[in-house]
Write a protein that holds these residues in place. Structure first.
Motif, PDB file in Angstrom:
ATOM      1  N   ALA A  48       0.834  -1.209   0.000  1.00  0.00           N
ATOM      2  CA  ALA A  48       0.000   0.000   0.000  1.00  0.00           C
ATOM      3  C   ALA A  48       0.865   1.254   0.000  1.00  0.00           C
ATOM      4  O   ALA A  48       2.002   1.243   0.465  1.00  0.00           O
ATOM      5  CB  ALA A  48      -0.921   0.003   1.213  1.00  0.00           C
ATOM      6  N   TYR A  62      -6.285  -0.457   5.441  1.00  0.00           N
ATOM      7  CA  TYR A  62      -6.165   0.336   4.220  1.00  0.00           C
ATOM      8  C   TYR A  62      -5.246  -0.404   3.255  1.00  0.00           C
ATOM      9  O   TYR A  62      -4.239  -0.962   3.659  1.00  0.00           O
ATOM     10  CB  TYR A  62      -5.589   1.719   4.523  1.00  0.00           C
ATOM     11  N   ALA A  63      -5.607  -0.406   1.969  1.00  0.00           N
ATOM     12  CA  ALA A  63      -4.814  -1.119   0.964  1.00  0.00           C
ATOM     13  C   ALA A  63      -4.854  -0.353  -0.346  1.00  0.00           C
ATOM     14  O   ALA A  63      -5.723   0.486  -0.568  1.00  0.00           O
ATOM     15  CB  ALA A  63      -5.362  -2.524   0.765  1.00  0.00           C
ATOM     16  N   GLY A  64      -3.902  -0.651  -1.222  1.00  0.00           N
ATOM     17  CA  GLY A  64      -3.885  -0.068  -2.557  1.00  0.00           C
ATOM     18  C   GLY A  64      -2.937   1.096  -2.688  1.00  0.00           C
ATOM     19  O   GLY A  64      -2.239   1.469  -1.760  1.00  0.00           O
ATOM     20  N   LYS A  68      -6.567   3.159   0.351  1.00  0.00           N
ATOM     21  CA  LYS A  68      -7.969   3.488   0.618  1.00  0.00           C
ATOM     22  C   LYS A  68      -8.541   2.489   1.595  1.00  0.00           C
ATOM     23  O   LYS A  68      -8.032   1.367   1.726  1.00  0.00           O
ATOM     24  CB  LYS A  68      -8.773   3.454  -0.691  1.00  0.00           C
ATOM     25  N   TYR A  69      -9.634   2.876   2.248  1.00  0.00           N
ATOM     26  CA  TYR A  69     -10.305   2.004   3.209  1.00  0.00           C
ATOM     27  C   TYR A  69     -10.695   0.699   2.541  1.00  0.00           C
ATOM     28  O   TYR A  69     -11.295   0.689   1.467  1.00  0.00           O
ATOM     29  CB  TYR A  69     -11.537   2.728   3.768  1.00  0.00           C
ATOM     30  N   LEU A  70     -10.339  -0.419   3.165  1.00  0.00           N
ATOM     31  CA  LEU A  70     -10.710  -1.736   2.659  1.00  0.00           C
ATOM     32  C   LEU A  70     -11.835  -2.329   3.492  1.00  0.00           C
ATOM     33  O   LEU A  70     -12.877  -2.695   2.973  1.00  0.00           O
ATOM     34  CB  LEU A  70      -9.488  -2.656   2.660  1.00  0.00           C
ATOM     35  N   ARG A  71     -11.608  -2.415   4.815  1.00  0.00           N
ATOM     36  CA  ARG A  71     -12.633  -2.950   5.703  1.00  0.00           C
ATOM     37  C   ARG A  71     -12.221  -2.737   7.151  1.00  0.00           C
ATOM     38  O   ARG A  71     -11.081  -2.365   7.440  1.00  0.00           O
ATOM     39  CB  ARG A  71     -12.886  -4.427   5.439  1.00  0.00           C
TER      40      ARG A  71
END
Length: 74
Positions: A48, A62-64, A68-71
């Protein structure tokens, strides 16, 4: 840069003048840029890219790129 207690930073992660609160988790190859904050019990996924000034709230993943919020953590 501020790093709390029991923080995990994965291999090849890049930290640039950021704040990692206690029990934060930064995955392998992730980048946390200047002014970003990873709160306690927050997770930055492997690879990320956390943009400057971003706050990763406690209990969230957060990932990417950009991160961004993932879960929520369960």
């Amino acid at each position: 840069m501020s790093i709390g207690d029991n923080v995990y930073v994965g291999a090849n992660a890049t930290l640039d003048d950021c704040e990692l609160e206690s029990f934060a988790y930064v995955g392998m190859g992730a980048t946390v840029q200047k002014g970003a904050v990873v709160e306690s019990f927050a997770v930055v996924a492997a690879g990320a890219n956390v943009e400057p000034g971003t706050t990763i709230p406690s209990g969230q993943i957060y990932a990417g790129s950009p991160a961004k919020y993932l879960r929520d953590l369960t």
